[in-house]
Motif scaffolding. Structure first.
Motif, PDB file in Angstrom:
ATOM      1  N   TRP A 251      15.508 -19.367  25.173  1.00  0.00           N
ATOM      2  CA  TRP A 251      14.526 -18.541  24.649  1.00  0.00           C
ATOM      3  C   TRP A 251      13.351 -18.300  25.428  1.00  0.00           C
ATOM      4  N   PRO A 252      12.598 -16.715  25.034  1.00  0.00           N
ATOM      5  CA  PRO A 252      11.403 -16.778  25.829  1.00  0.00           C
ATOM      6  C   PRO A 252      10.645 -17.784  25.025  1.00  0.00           C
ATOM      7  N   SER A 253       9.735 -18.376  25.611  1.00  0.00           N
ATOM      8  CA  SER A 253       8.817 -19.477  25.092  1.00  0.00           C
ATOM      9  C   SER A 253       8.147 -19.077  23.721  1.00  0.00           C
ATOM     10  N   SER A 254       7.882 -17.791  23.720  1.00  0.00           N
ATOM     11  CA  SER A 254       7.150 -17.539  22.423  1.00  0.00           C
ATOM     12  C   SER A 254       7.890 -17.511  20.979  1.00  0.00           C
ATOM     13  N   TRP A 255       9.323 -17.399  21.448  1.00  0.00           N
ATOM     14  CA  TRP A 255      10.129 -17.579  20.124  1.00  0.00           C
ATOM     15  C   TRP A 255      10.244 -19.000  19.649  1.00  0.00           C
ATOM     16  N   LEU A 256      10.024 -19.924  20.538  1.00  0.00           N
ATOM     17  CA  LEU A 256       9.897 -21.464  19.983  1.00  0.00           C
ATOM     18  C   LEU A 256       8.839 -21.422  19.031  1.00  0.00           C
ATOM     19  N   ALA A 257       7.641 -20.698  18.985  1.00  0.00           N
ATOM     20  CA  ALA A 257       6.781 -20.781  18.224  1.00  0.00           C
ATOM     21  C   ALA A 257       6.754 -19.883  16.854  1.00  0.00           C
ATOM     22  N   GLN A 258       7.757 -19.034  16.980  1.00  0.00           N
ATOM     23  CA  GLN A 258       7.860 -18.034  15.800  1.00  0.00           C
ATOM     24  C   GLN A 258       9.117 -18.190  15.021  1.00  0.00           C
ATOM     25  N   TRP A 259      10.175 -19.136  15.342  1.00  0.00           N
ATOM     26  CA  TRP A 259      11.284 -19.231  14.295  1.00  0.00           C
ATOM     27  C   TRP A 259      10.986 -19.832  12.915  1.00  0.00           C
ATOM     28  N   ARG A 260      10.072 -20.504  12.671  1.00  0.00           N
ATOM     29  CA  ARG A 260       9.661 -21.228  11.465  1.00  0.00           C
ATOM     30  C   ARG A 260       8.986 -19.952  10.598  1.00  0.00           C
ATOM     31  N   GLU A 261       8.165 -19.339  10.924  1.00  0.00           N
ATOM     32  CA  GLU A 261       7.850 -18.239  10.294  1.00  0.00           C
ATOM     33  C   GLU A 261       8.551 -17.160   9.728  1.00  0.00           C
ATOM     34  N   LEU A 262       9.731 -16.859  10.461  1.00  0.00           N
ATOM     35  CA  LEU A 262      10.685 -15.974  10.154  1.00  0.00           C
ATOM     36  C   LEU A 262      11.726 -16.630   9.279  1.00  0.00           C
ATOM     37  N   TRP A 263      11.943 -17.952   9.502  1.00  0.00           N
ATOM     38  CA  TRP A 263      13.055 -18.756   8.365  1.00  0.00           C
ATOM     39  C   TRP A 263      12.204 -18.640   7.120  1.00  0.00           C
ATOM     40  N   GLU A 264      10.908 -19.078   7.059  1.00  0.00           N
ATOM     41  CA  GLU A 264      10.215 -19.101   5.798  1.00  0.00           C
ATOM     42  C   GLU A 264      10.057 -17.647   5.122  1.00  0.00           C
ATOM     43  N   GLU A 265       9.872 -16.718   5.791  1.00  0.00           N
ATOM     44  CA  GLU A 265       9.854 -15.521   5.312  1.00  0.00           C
ATOM     45  C   GLU A 265      11.193 -15.027   4.890  1.00  0.00           C
ATOM     46  N   LEU A 266      12.341 -15.177   5.490  1.00  0.00           N
ATOM     47  CA  LEU A 266      13.636 -14.880   4.715  1.00  0.00           C
ATOM     48  C   LEU A 266      14.152 -15.561   3.651  1.00  0.00           C
ATOM     49  N   ALA A 267      13.898 -16.927   3.833  1.00  0.00           N
ATOM     50  CA  ALA A 267      14.174 -17.859   2.944  1.00  0.00           C
ATOM     51  C   ALA A 267      13.513 -17.153   1.525  1.00  0.00           C
ATOM     52  N   LEU A 268      12.225 -17.060   1.638  1.00  0.00           N
ATOM     53  CA  LEU A 268      11.470 -16.755   0.192  1.00  0.00           C
ATOM     54  C   LEU A 268      11.814 -15.325  -0.093  1.00  0.00           C
ATOM     55  N   ALA A 269      12.289 -14.641   0.709  1.00  0.00           N
ATOM     56  CA  ALA A 269      12.648 -13.245   0.157  1.00  0.00           C
ATOM     57  C   ALA A 269      14.193 -13.334  -0.556  1.00  0.00           C
ATOM     58  N   HIS A 270      14.767 -14.186  -0.111  1.00  0.00           N
ATOM     59  CA  HIS A 270      16.172 -14.441  -0.784  1.00  0.00           C
ATOM     60  C   HIS A 270      15.917 -15.391  -2.151  1.00  0.00           C
ATOM     61  N   ALA A 271      15.134 -16.286  -2.184  1.00  0.00           N
ATOM     62  CA  ALA A 271      14.616 -16.900  -3.261  1.00  0.00           C
ATOM     63  C   ALA A 271      14.117 -16.156  -4.568  1.00  0.00           C
TER      64      ALA A 271
END
Length: 581
Positions: A251-271
Motif C-alpha cells: 500500500w502507499p504509506s499514507s493508506w496505513l494511517a487511513q484505514w482505521r478512519e474509513l473502517w470506523e466511518e463505514l461501520a458507524l454508517a451501517h450501525a
C-alpha cells in the motif's frame, strides 16, 4: 348538438336507410331519434354488421365543429365520438394534430441540440495526465474502484448516477452518499472525476435554457480523468493498478494511517442504518443526531459491528415494549433506545461478557464501497465478527523490509540531490528573475515545464507530473485547476485553490499579469473570418495565489516557442510591476 352532413359510400338502399337512421337526431337536436338497438332490429343487422357499416359506409361531417387550424369540419366516427367532438369544440383535426405534433417534435429536437451544445461548452471533456494509485488516498481508491467497476461504465466510460444504483447494492451507505460523492468530486490532491455533458438533462441547473455550471449530486454521470480520448479506455488502467495494489501490495504509506478512519466511518454508517431499520419494524422513528452517533461509535470502539447490532436489536425491542406498556409517546420510547444501547455496551464491557455477534442482515446489504473496502482491501472474511481493535491490514500492505524509503516529492526543483548517488543539479541565472535547471536535459524523466514562485521568480525544469503537483499544491484541502492560453495551445496555467476558509497565500501578481499577456487571442489573418465567440477582456483577468506552473497537459513538453513566450511575458510583467508605484 351540431348538425350532421352524411356522405354515403354505399349503393345499397337498405344500408343507406340504416345509416340515416343511425345518425338521425331527434327534433330537440340534443338526443338521437332511435337507439342503436332499435336501428339494428329495424334493419336486421348484427352488432358487428352495424359497427362495420358505421365505419365504412358513410362519413359524418360536423359543420358546426371545425378545425381551429384549417377550418375543415370534423368527422365523427361513431355516436360516442360525435358527443366527444361536440364537447371539445373547435379543436385541431387529426391531420393538423399530426402536423402540430411534428412541429413540436422538431422544436424539441432543436432545443435538445441547443442544450447539448451549451453543455459541451460549459462541461468540456478534458484529457490530462493519468491518475496513479500512489496519488490517491485510501478513500479515493476504494470509492473510485466501486464507482467505475459498475459494468455500465464499459459502454461509454460514464458512471451510473449514484441515486440510480439498485437498493440491493448502493454505491455508498445512504447516510454518507452525498458526503462521499462531494469528497470524490472535490478531491484534495487532484481532480479525479468530472461531470459529463451527456448526463441526463435534469442533472444540471438551468437558467434561461443555459447551464449555469452547477449540477445535482446523485443525478449526474461522471467520467474519469486521464489522457485517453476514448473515455471507456481510461477505466481499465486505473482498475488494473488498484486491483494489483489491493491484491499484492504494498500500500502507499499514507493508506496505513487511513484505514482505521474509513473502517470506523463505514461501520458507524451501517450501525446507524440498522438502528433505523429496527425502529421502523416496531413503528418507531427517531432523528439521529450527534448524540446517537457518539453512542454507536463508542460501542463500536470495543465491539464488532455484529455485536453492536445485537445491542441495537435488544434495545429497540425493549423500547417497543416500553411504548406498549403506556404512559409515553412514540418519540419518548424511540429516544430511550440510545440510552439502552449505551447501558448494554457499558455492562458488557465492565463484566467482560461474550456478546453474540449478529450476521449481516439479508435486507440491509453492504454498499459497493463497503464491500470493496472490507472484502477486497482489508481481506476480512466477515467483518461483522471483527472488532476494530482486532482488525489490521493484510500482510502485503506493508513494504518489503529491504525496500528503500520513499523520497520527498516536494523537494524544490533546484535543491541539490546529494546523498542519493545522483549528480547535483546547478541553477544558472539567465535573466533577472528567470532560472533554468541545467541538469534537466531531454534525457531526464518527466516533462519540461515552468514554475512561477510567489516572489515572481520563473524557473524552467523537467519533472514527472506528480512532482510538479507537489510543487504547486500546499498542505491542506483544495483542488487544482487549469486555465488554457489561447494562441499558445496546449499551454495552460496550473494552479491550486483551497476548499474552506480564506486563502492566506500571497497573490501571485506576476502569474496574473503573465496570464493577461499570454491569453490575448491571435489576430485573424487577412483571409480568415473573425471568431464567432471572441475572447473578451474579462476572460483574461484571473487571480491566483501561491506558486503556479505553466505546462502542457498530457505529459507534453514546453516547446521553444512556449519558453520564448513565457520569458517575454515575464520580462514585461516584472518590468511593469517594478515601475508601478
Amino acid at each position: 348538438m351540431a348538425a350532421i352532413e352524411l356522405q354515403l359510400h354505399t349503393d345499397d338502399p337498405n344500408e343507406n336507410a340504416a345509416l340515416h337512421a343511425y345518425w338521425q337526431l331527434a327534433e330537440d337536436g340534443e338526443t338521437w331519434a332511435q337507439s342503436v338497438s332499435a336501428v339494428r332490429s329495424q334493419f336486421g343487422l348484427t352488432q358487428r354488421d352495424m359497427q362495420r357499416l358505421v365505419q365504412e359506409g358513410a362519413t359524418a361531417l360536423l359543420h358546426n365543429v371545425r378545425c381551429a387550424e384549417c377550418g375543415e369540419p370534423h368527422e365523427a366516427t361513431s355516436r360516442t365520438n360525435y358527443a366527444e367532438l361536440v364537447r371539445q369544440g373547435n379543436v385541431l383535426c387529426p391531420a393538423c394534430q399530426g402536423i402540430a405534433q411534428q412541429v413540436r417534435k422538431q422544436a424539441a429536437q432543436e432545443r435538445s441540440a441547443r442544450r447539448r451544445k451549451a453543455l459541451s461548452e460549459v462541461f468540456p471533456v478534458h484529457a490530462v495526465p493519468p491518475i496513479e494509485v500512489g496519488d490517491l488516498t485510501l478513500f479515493q481508491a476504494v470509492a473510485l474502484h466501486a464507482l467505475f467497476s459498475d459494468p455500465a461504465v464499459e459502454d461509454a466510460g460514464l458512471t451510473t448516477p449514484t441515486d440510480s444504483w439498485p437498493k440491493e447494492r448502493r454505491w455508498a451507505p445512504a447516510s454518507l452518499r452525498w458526503d462521499y460523492e462531494r469528497r470524490l468530486l472535490h478531491a484534495k490532491n487532484r481532480t479525479l472525476i468530472l461531470a459529463h455533458q451527456d448526463s441526463r438533462g435534469d442533472a444540471f441547473v438551468w437558467e434561461d435554457d443555459q447551464p449555469t455550471g452547477s449540477f445535482y449530486l446523485g443525478k449526474v454521470s461522471y467520467y474519469l480523468l486521464g489522457p485517453e480520448e476514448d473515455l471507456p479506455a481510461r477505466t481499465p488502467r486505473l482498475l488494473t493498478g488498484l486491483n494489483q495494489v489491493f491484491r499484492e501490495g504494498p500500500w502507499p504509506s499514507s493508506w496505513l494511517a487511513q484505514w482505521r478512519e474509513l473502517w470506523e466511518e463505514l461501520a458507524l454508517a451501517h450501525a446507524s442504518a440498522y438502528l433505523d431499520m429496527k425502529l421502523a419494524e416496531h413503528h418507531l422513528e427517531m432523528k439521529q443526531g450527534d448524540g446517537t452517533r457518539t453512542t454507536l461509535a463508542d460501542a463500536l470502539a470495543d465491539f464488532s459491528l455484529g455485536q453492536v447490532c445485537n445491542f441495537i436489536y435488544r434495545a429497540t425491542k425493549d423500547s417497543a415494549a416500553y411504548y406498549q406498556r403506556g404512559g409515553v409517546n412514540k418519540q419518548q420510547a424511540a429516544n430511550s433506545t440510545i440510552s439502552r444501547i449505551s447501558t448494554n455496551a457499558d455492562r458488557a464491557r465492565a463484566n467482560g461478557w461474550d456478546v453474540k455477534s449478529f450476521a449481516l442482515p439479508w435486507n440491509l446489504p453492504f454498499s459497493a464501497i463497503s464491500e470493496t473496502f472490507f472484502n477486497k482491501v482489508m481481506r476480512q472474511a466477515d467483518m461483522m465478527q471483527t472488532p476494530l481493535d482486532e482488525a489490521h491490514p493484510p500482510t502485503h500492505a506493508w513494504p518489503e523490509e529491504n525496500e528503500e524509503p520513499p523520497t520527498d516529492l516536494d523537494v524544490p526543483a533546484d535543491t541539490p540531490a546529494t546523498g542519493r548517488g545522483e549528480k547535483p543539479e546547478t541553477v544558472t541565472a539567465e535573466a533577472p528573475g528567470i532560472v533554468d535547471v541545467s541538469g534537466a536535459d531531454s534525457s531526464s524523466p518527466g516533462q519540461r515545464f515552468a514554475l512561477l514562485l510567489e516572489n515572481g521568480e520563473l524557473r524552467f525544469n523537467r519533472a514527472p507530473f506528480p512532482d510538479i503537483r507537489g510543487m504547486v499544491v500546499p498542505h491542506g484541502g483544495g483542488e487544482t485547476g487549469l486555465e488554457w492560453l489561447p494562441g499558445h495551445h496546449p499551454l495552460a496555467l496550473y494552479y491550486f485553490v483551497p476548499y474552506l476558509g480564506p486563502d492566506d497565500r500571497p497573490v501571485n501578481k506576476t502569474a496574473n499579469g503573465m496570464f493577461w499577456e499570454l491569453s490575448e487571442p491571435p489576430l485573424p489573418g487577412p483571409d480568415e473570418e473573425p471568431p464567432d465567440d471572441p475572447y473578451s477582456p474579462e476572460d483574461r483577468i484571473i487571480e491566483v495565489r501561491g506558486t503556479v506552473a505553466f505546462l502542457c497537459p498530457g505529459e507534453q513538453n514546453l516547446t521553444d516557442e512556449h519558453e520564448t513566450a513565457l520569458r517575454e511575458a515575464h520580462h514585461w510583467v516584472t518590468r511593469r510591476l517594478h515601475d508601478s508605484p
